[in-house]
Design a protein around this motif. Structure first.
Motif, PDB file in Angstrom:
ATOM      1  N   ASP A 246      -2.694 -10.647   1.780  1.00  0.00           N
ATOM      2  CA  ASP A 246      -3.751 -10.201   0.869  1.00  0.00           C
ATOM      3  C   ASP A 246      -4.102  -8.730   1.088  1.00  0.00           C
ATOM      4  OD1 ASP A 246      -5.643 -10.395  -1.186  1.00  0.00           O
ATOM      5  OD2 ASP A 246      -7.260 -10.943   0.184  1.00  0.00           O
ATOM      6  N   TYR A 247      -3.069  -7.884   1.163  1.00  0.00           N
ATOM      7  CA  TYR A 247      -3.259  -6.444   1.216  1.00  0.00           C
ATOM      8  C   TYR A 247      -2.950  -5.857  -0.161  1.00  0.00           C
ATOM      9  CZ  TYR A 247      -2.948  -7.057   6.321  1.00  0.00           C
ATOM     10  OH  TYR A 247      -3.130  -7.458   7.622  1.00  0.00           O
ATOM     11  N   ALA A 248      -3.744  -4.907  -0.564  1.00  0.00           N
ATOM     12  CA  ALA A 248      -3.513  -4.270  -1.857  1.00  0.00           C
ATOM     13  C   ALA A 248      -2.240  -3.441  -1.841  1.00  0.00           C
ATOM     14  CB  ALA A 248      -4.702  -3.381  -2.214  1.00  0.00           C
ATOM     15  N   ALA A 249      -1.955  -2.806  -0.693  1.00  0.00           N
ATOM     16  CA  ALA A 249      -0.839  -1.869  -0.626  1.00  0.00           C
ATOM     17  C   ALA A 249      -0.556  -1.538   0.833  1.00  0.00           C
ATOM     18  CB  ALA A 249      -1.167  -0.593  -1.392  1.00  0.00           C
TER      19      ALA A 249
ATOM     20  N   TYR B  66       5.805  10.416   2.929  1.00  0.00           N
ATOM     21  CA  TYR B  66       5.237   9.076   3.034  1.00  0.00           C
ATOM     22  C   TYR B  66       5.444   8.332   1.729  1.00  0.00           C
ATOM     23  CZ  TYR B  66       1.311  11.823   1.089  1.00  0.00           C
ATOM     24  OH  TYR B  66       0.532  12.685   0.345  1.00  0.00           O
ATOM     25  N   VAL B  67       5.186   7.030   1.785  1.00  0.00           N
ATOM     26  CA  VAL B  67       5.406   6.127   0.660  1.00  0.00           C
ATOM     27  C   VAL B  67       4.184   5.234   0.522  1.00  0.00           C
ATOM     28  CG1 VAL B  67       6.772   4.132  -0.112  1.00  0.00           C
ATOM     29  CG2 VAL B  67       7.935   6.147   0.824  1.00  0.00           C
ATOM     30  N   LEU B  68       3.800   4.948  -0.706  1.00  0.00           N
ATOM     31  CA  LEU B  68       2.751   3.968  -1.000  1.00  0.00           C
ATOM     32  C   LEU B  68       3.378   2.853  -1.828  1.00  0.00           C
ATOM     33  CD1 LEU B  68      -0.273   3.071  -1.076  1.00  0.00           C
ATOM     34  CD2 LEU B  68      -0.445   4.366  -3.213  1.00  0.00           C
ATOM     35  N   VAL B  69       3.387   1.638  -1.275  1.00  0.00           N
ATOM     36  CA  VAL B  69       3.911   0.460  -1.970  1.00  0.00           C
ATOM     37  C   VAL B  69       2.734  -0.425  -2.351  1.00  0.00           C
ATOM     38  CG1 VAL B  69       5.403  -1.570  -1.823  1.00  0.00           C
ATOM     39  CG2 VAL B  69       6.060   0.555  -0.649  1.00  0.00           C
ATOM     40  N   MET B  70       2.542  -0.649  -3.631  1.00  0.00           N
ATOM     41  CA  MET B  70       1.519  -1.585  -4.086  1.00  0.00           C
ATOM     42  C   MET B  70       2.064  -3.013  -3.982  1.00  0.00           C
ATOM     43  SD  MET B  70      -0.900   0.479  -4.786  1.00  0.00           S
ATOM     44  CE  MET B  70      -2.009  -0.874  -5.233  1.00  0.00           C
ATOM     45  N   ALA B  71       1.193  -3.939  -3.619  1.00  0.00           N
ATOM     46  CA  ALA B  71       1.621  -5.335  -3.507  1.00  0.00           C
ATOM     47  C   ALA B  71       2.079  -5.888  -4.844  1.00  0.00           C
ATOM     48  CB  ALA B  71       0.484  -6.194  -2.950  1.00  0.00           C
TER      49      ALA B  71
ATOM     50  N   ALA C 242      -6.626   6.713  -2.294  1.00  0.00           N
ATOM     51  CA  ALA C 242      -7.712   5.853  -2.783  1.00  0.00           C
ATOM     52  C   ALA C 242      -7.661   5.700  -4.291  1.00  0.00           C
ATOM     53  CB  ALA C 242      -9.054   6.427  -2.339  1.00  0.00           C
ATOM     54  N   ASP C 243      -7.388   6.785  -4.993  1.00  0.00           N
ATOM     55  CA  ASP C 243      -7.325   6.725  -6.453  1.00  0.00           C
ATOM     56  C   ASP C 243      -6.205   5.799  -6.918  1.00  0.00           C
ATOM     57  OD1 ASP C 243      -7.891   7.784  -9.227  1.00  0.00           O
ATOM     58  OD2 ASP C 243      -5.812   8.469  -8.974  1.00  0.00           O
ATOM     59  N   LEU C 244      -5.050   5.905  -6.307  1.00  0.00           N
ATOM     60  CA  LEU C 244      -3.922   5.076  -6.720  1.00  0.00           C
ATOM     61  C   LEU C 244      -4.159   3.600  -6.395  1.00  0.00           C
ATOM     62  CD1 LEU C 244      -1.003   7.418  -5.582  1.00  0.00           C
ATOM     63  CD2 LEU C 244      -1.714   6.924  -7.933  1.00  0.00           C
ATOM     64  N   VAL C 245      -4.699   3.316  -5.213  1.00  0.00           N
ATOM     65  CA  VAL C 245      -4.962   1.918  -4.859  1.00  0.00           C
ATOM     66  C   VAL C 245      -6.058   1.343  -5.743  1.00  0.00           C
ATOM     67  CG1 VAL C 245      -5.715   0.367  -3.011  1.00  0.00           C
ATOM     68  CG2 VAL C 245      -4.158   2.250  -2.494  1.00  0.00           C
ATOM     69  N   THR C 246      -7.056   2.136  -6.068  1.00  0.00           N
ATOM     70  CA  THR C 246      -8.127   1.669  -6.968  1.00  0.00           C
ATOM     71  C   THR C 246      -7.567   1.343  -8.346  1.00  0.00           C
ATOM     72  OG1 THR C 246      -9.784   2.958  -5.765  1.00  0.00           O
ATOM     73  CG2 THR C 246     -10.334   2.276  -8.014  1.00  0.00           C
ATOM     74  N   ARG C 247      -6.681   2.175  -8.841  1.00  0.00           N
ATOM     75  CA  ARG C 247      -6.128   1.976 -10.185  1.00  0.00           C
ATOM     76  C   ARG C 247      -5.157   0.802 -10.255  1.00  0.00           C
ATOM     77  NH1 ARG C 247      -3.227   6.698 -12.543  1.00  0.00           N
ATOM     78  NH2 ARG C 247      -3.456   7.969 -10.665  1.00  0.00           N
TER      79      ARG C 247
ATOM     80  N   GLY D 184      -4.720  -1.699  -7.616  1.00  0.00           N
ATOM     81  CA  GLY D 184      -4.923  -2.749  -6.631  1.00  0.00           C
ATOM     82  C   GLY D 184      -5.871  -3.847  -7.027  1.00  0.00           C
ATOM     83  N   ALA D 185      -6.320  -3.884  -8.270  1.00  0.00           N
ATOM     84  CA  ALA D 185      -7.171  -4.972  -8.782  1.00  0.00           C
ATOM     85  C   ALA D 185      -8.415  -5.188  -7.924  1.00  0.00           C
ATOM     86  CB  ALA D 185      -6.370  -6.270  -8.889  1.00  0.00           C
TER      87      ALA D 185
END
Length: 402
Positions: A34-37, A66-71, A123-128, A130-131
């Motif tokens: 249950d991680y957003a990313a 670096y890399v950001l992977v959304m769940a 934060a902006d990307l996870v907010t947009r 990550g539900a």
């Protein structure tokens, strides 16, 4: 025995299948926990998730990329502005962005400012995407960035746990690539064997492995674990300018990152020159080979790590003090989970889980008396299957010593 006959210039399969399998393994772990990313800096992890690779050793000590992977959403790769072309056309990457660097070498006295900018973009990307989930995994980052993410309301979790479990089970196509890395590794081992003669230095001998690996499309070698003579005991002495003499043991551990980024991790011990091994050298070698043979056969799905330790070959008391640091360990793009702990160390250092089909395990042995004059190191790379262990490393042991 011929080694290195494989053609490394063309991948043995369609690489996109491996790339998407690995990315989906990461996403499955994020969803399970249950991680957003997840934010990834470690270059082994960024490669596993995306197959984007750039100056990997340099990136291990400079937090530049670096890399950001959304769940359940896009994958963002952040590169230096001059390197954004490296991720072009990969099916694992949805968007390439310029990286914001805030480690002190890159940002100096502006590190706090740049860390704040970096955290705001994450934060902006996870907010947009990550539900509303504010649970974020991260494998490693400096304290400034972690502080800024917490200020923005994120709860942070260990990204290495996510990635180690994701990397645990190899697909059939991954095994094909691992075989390529092992083949390149064994070709390098053969060049070392041909070069070994009295008068060569440890460094000169080790260089043969590097040369072969690079020539065959490999990438780097993680350690310099080659020693000779009295330097073979205790283990973990790296190679030097020491000249190798006749009748001395030479022991090494490849720790090689080969073609396609996969690891070939094999250990052998040889005798320099044309002489026969001494009785003591034969004895050490036979003990190490017996430990490898018996423990390798125990690698079966459903066996717990504790059961493995309890069933493992019993090291004679006089060799216990200098035992290798583990009975075995996972391997993929590098050494990885799990670490299989000796029974003697289990209460203090061990952890329990279950061996599974699809794991690749390196089985380890080192034999040398405490305060002894020499030692023997052996290691085999093994695939755990539903039908039992399958040895992936093929370079022969010194059968005539046994």
């Amino acid at each position: 025995m011929q080694h290195g006959a494989m053609d490394f210039s063309v991948p043995p399969l369609e690489p996109d299948e491996v790339r998407l399998y690995r990315l989906n393994r990461v996403r499955a772990e994020l969803q399970r926990l249950d991680y957003a990313a997840i934010v990834l800096y470690d270059p082994i992890n960024t490669r596993y998730a995306t197959d984007v690779t750039n100056m990997q050793v340099w990136s291990m000590h400079n937090e530049q990329r670096y890399v950001l992977v959304m769940a359940d959403g896009p994958v963002f790769v952040f590169e230096g502005e001059s390197a954004t072309h490296l991720a072009k056309d990969l099916p694992t990457v949805d968007e390439i962005r310029p990286a914001t660097s805030w480690y002190y070498f890159a940002a100096g006295e502006r590190s706090d400012e740049m860390a704040s900018k970096w955290a705001a973009e994450i934060a902006d990307l996870v907010t947009r995407h990550g539900a509303g989930n504010r649970r974020l995994a991260i494998d490693r980052a400096g304290v400034r960035g972690l502080h800024e993410l917490r200020i923005l309301g994120f709860k942070l979790f260990d990204g290495f746990e996510v990635m180690e479990i994701a990397r645990e089970i190899k697909s059939e196509d991954e095994i094909k690539l691992i075989r390529c890395a092992i083949s390149a590794c064994e070709a390098g081992i053969q060049t070392m064997r041909e070069a070994l003669s009295p008068g060569i230095t440890e460094n000169q001998l080790w260089a043969r492995l590097h040369e072969a690996n690079i020539a065959l499309g490999g990438e780097w070698i993680e350690t310099r674990l080659l020693s000779s003579g009295q330097r073979t005991n205790p283990w973990y002495q790296e190679c030097s300018h020491r000249v190798i003499e006749a009748s001395e043991l030479v022991a090494f551990d490849t720790d090689l990152i080969g073609p396609y980024g996969y690891c070939g991790d094999i250990s052998r011990t040889w005798l320099c020159g044309d002489q026969k091994p001494s009785d003591e050298q034969r004895r050490l070698y036979a003990l190490a080979a017996e430990q490898i043979c018996i423990n390798l056969a125990l690698l079966r799905p459903g066996t717990t790590f504790l059961e493995f330790a309890e069933s493992a070959w019993r090291i004679p008391d006089k060799y216990l003090a200098n035992r290798y640091s583990c009975l075995g360990h996972g391997v993929g793009l590098s050494d990885e989970y799990p670490s299989l702990t000796h029974l003697e160390d289990f209460d203090e250092l061990g952890y329990d889980a279950v061996l599974k089909a699809g794991m690749v395990i390196c089985v380890e042995s080192y034999m040398g008396l405490k305060d002894g004059m020499q030692g023997v190191k052996l290691e085999e790379q093994v695939l755990v299957t539903d039908n039992g262990p399958e040895r992936l490393s093929t370079y022969p042991l010194e059968e005539d010593w046994l």
